[in-house]
Design a protein around this motif. Structure first.
Motif, short mmCIF file in Angstrom:
data_model
loop_
_atom_site.label_atom_id
_atom_site.label_comp_id
_atom_site.label_asym_id
_atom_site.label_seq_id
_atom_site.Cartn_x
_atom_site.Cartn_y
_atom_site.Cartn_z
N LEU A 366 34.24 26.90 -8.78
CA LEU A 366 33.85 28.36 -8.35
C LEU A 366 35.25 29.00 -7.62
O LEU A 366 35.82 28.29 -6.78
N TRP A 367 35.29 30.23 -8.15
CA TRP A 367 36.19 30.88 -7.59
C TRP A 367 36.04 32.38 -6.97
O TRP A 367 34.98 32.94 -7.42
N VAL A 368 36.32 32.58 -5.88
CA VAL A 368 36.28 34.02 -5.03
C VAL A 368 37.57 34.72 -4.75
O VAL A 368 38.41 33.87 -4.69
N PRO A 369 37.60 35.90 -4.45
CA PRO A 369 38.74 36.70 -4.05
C PRO A 369 39.08 35.99 -2.80
O PRO A 369 38.15 35.43 -1.86
N LYS A 370 40.30 36.02 -2.34
CA LYS A 370 40.74 35.49 -1.03
C LYS A 370 40.25 36.23 0.11
O LYS A 370 39.86 35.43 1.21
#
Length: 435
Positions: A366-370
């Motif tokens: 899972l990736w999200v904006p910093k």
């Protein structure tokens, strides 16, 4: 008479009914007062709000009152229980990403190309031609001149055999080999034979190209120095120098413990096997970088790496990881990455600071904006939307790219979170994460 009595009672009933109607209308027309900012404050007479001090206003003209809707009741809740904002939301994305590890390092030399020039014979340094560290030397360059009784004796033996028994080739060859074992070169031996006279100082030449990195010699122990003192020989001058050698051997470094490093200088005595100088060949250099424990699994031998030089903006060097070694030092895990630099690279020097970036592909996660993750020191927090409000949720993060961050636990792909977690920051105590 009876008729007049009925009329009187009827009039009295009408008057009583009229009075009751006036009282009812007066009760219905009573005005209540409330605070514009705090509708829960209500009283029957004008005044000020006990919460904010504002003047109370009539609650209603028509008697309908202030309607407390669900939205209004939600706004009246304490601010540290829910957060209301009109912000953009996103969902975590399941994907692989290309991540970059930034490392700082230093240019160093290959320890396999570090050579030691030892003393093959005991004696006294008469002249020293290498006087400071990092002095460049060439193969065959004179390092020092040494007076050694052993060398003088070996020279005399060779000259005697050459002059007295020139036909005995075997003895002459043995005498030459003895001088070679004591550090003499073939050119020195040939010059000795052609001159026909021994030399009381003997030159020591460098067998390597490179830079001097250590002029500190280990001080000999008194017993070793005395043992290496010259014995009485046939030559009177040699006896005098030998005697001076023996006397100086006990007083050259007074108070210096055995094995302690001292600066190499003229006039000091050296013993057989003592390291005189160390020479490093800088034709092959390394760049060494330390990698944090969390990134150790992301780099392997052969991984591409780009090296930049802070002193030379715009200069970039493409290389590959040649060596990867895990380390454990002072309770901390890390890895040392080593990169061999090209031989013809003139822009690198030993001790130079460099930076590097290693690029690799991550596993699906899972990736999200910093900006969607807030670091409050002890925790990493994202704000998940549920039932119309945002609630702080503790998350565990992994790899970080230029714009995104990997979330390993705490969120699901179906969760809706705030795209910018900074909107809430008023103070750290404001965020209460449910464990």
């Amino acid at each position: 008479m009876k008729r007049y009595l009925n009329i009187l009672l009827l009039a009295l009933a009408i008057v009583v009914a009229a009075c009751k109607g006036d009282d009812h209308n007066h009760a219905e027309g009573a005005t209540e007062y409330t605070c514009p900012m705090h509708p829960q404050v209500v009283q029957n007479e004008p005044g000020t709000c006990p919460i904010c001090g504002m003047d109370l206003v009539p609650k209603t003209v028509h008697g309908d009152g202030v309607e407390i809707t669900d939205d209004l009741a939600f706004l009246l809740k304490p601010t540290n229980t829910t957060v209301v904002a009109n912000i953009a939301t996103i969902k975590p994305e399941q994907k692989t990403a290309e991540a970059t590890i930034k490392m700082d390092g230093i240019i160093t030399y290959d320890p396999r190309r570090v050579y030691t020039v030892p003393a093959r014979v005991g004696g006294r340094i008469e002249k020293l031609f290498v006087k400071y560290n990092f002095q460049q030397i060439r193969k065959g360059q004179k390092l020092m001149e040494v007076y050694s009784p052993d060398l003088i004796t070996a020279q005399k033996e060779l000259l005697y055999l050459v002059q007295a028994a020139p036909e005995d080739k075997q003895l002459i060859q043995a005498a030459k080999q003895k001088l070679q074992y004591l550090g003499a070169t073939n050119d020195q031996i040939n010059r000795l034979i052609s001159r026909g006279e021994e030399s009381y100082t003997f030159a020591i030449y460098s067998p390597y190209d490179g830079y001097v990195i250590d002029l500190n010699a280990t001080a000999p122990s008194p017993a070793a120095t005395i043992a290496s003192a010259p014995a009485t020989s046939a030559g009177g001058s040699m006896d005098a120098m030998g005697g001076g050698s023996a006397a100086s051997s006990t007083t050259t470094t007074p108070g210096t413990p055995a094995g302690q490093a001292i600066q190499l200088r003229e006039g000091m005595y050296v013993t057989v096997g003592q390291a005189l100088v160390r020479v490093v060949n800088a034709e092959q250099l390394w760049a060494e970088f330390n990698v944090p424990a969390g990134e150790m699994n992301s780099i392997a031998k052969g991984s591409p790496i780009q090296i930049t030089f802070p002193q030379l903006p715009g200069e970039k060097l493409q290389a590959k990881v040649d060596f990867f070694q895990p380390f454990f030092d002072e309770g901390e895990n890390f890895a040392k990455v080593r990169v061999y630099l090209p031989r013809d690279n003139k822009q690198v020097m030993v001790g130079q600071l460099v930076s590097a970036e290693a690029t690799y592909k991550t596993e699906a996660a899972l990736w999200v904006p910093k900006a969607a993750i807030l670091d409050i020191g002890t925790k990493m927090v994202a704000f998940r939307k549920g039932n119309g409000v945002f609630e702080p949720v503790e998350v565990t993060t992994g790899t970080t790219t230029a714009k995104e961050i990997q979330v390993t636990s705490g969120l699901k792909q179906s969760d809706v979170i705030a795209a910018n977690a900074q909107f809430l920051v008023d103070s750290e105590s404001f965020i209460k994460v449910n464990n």
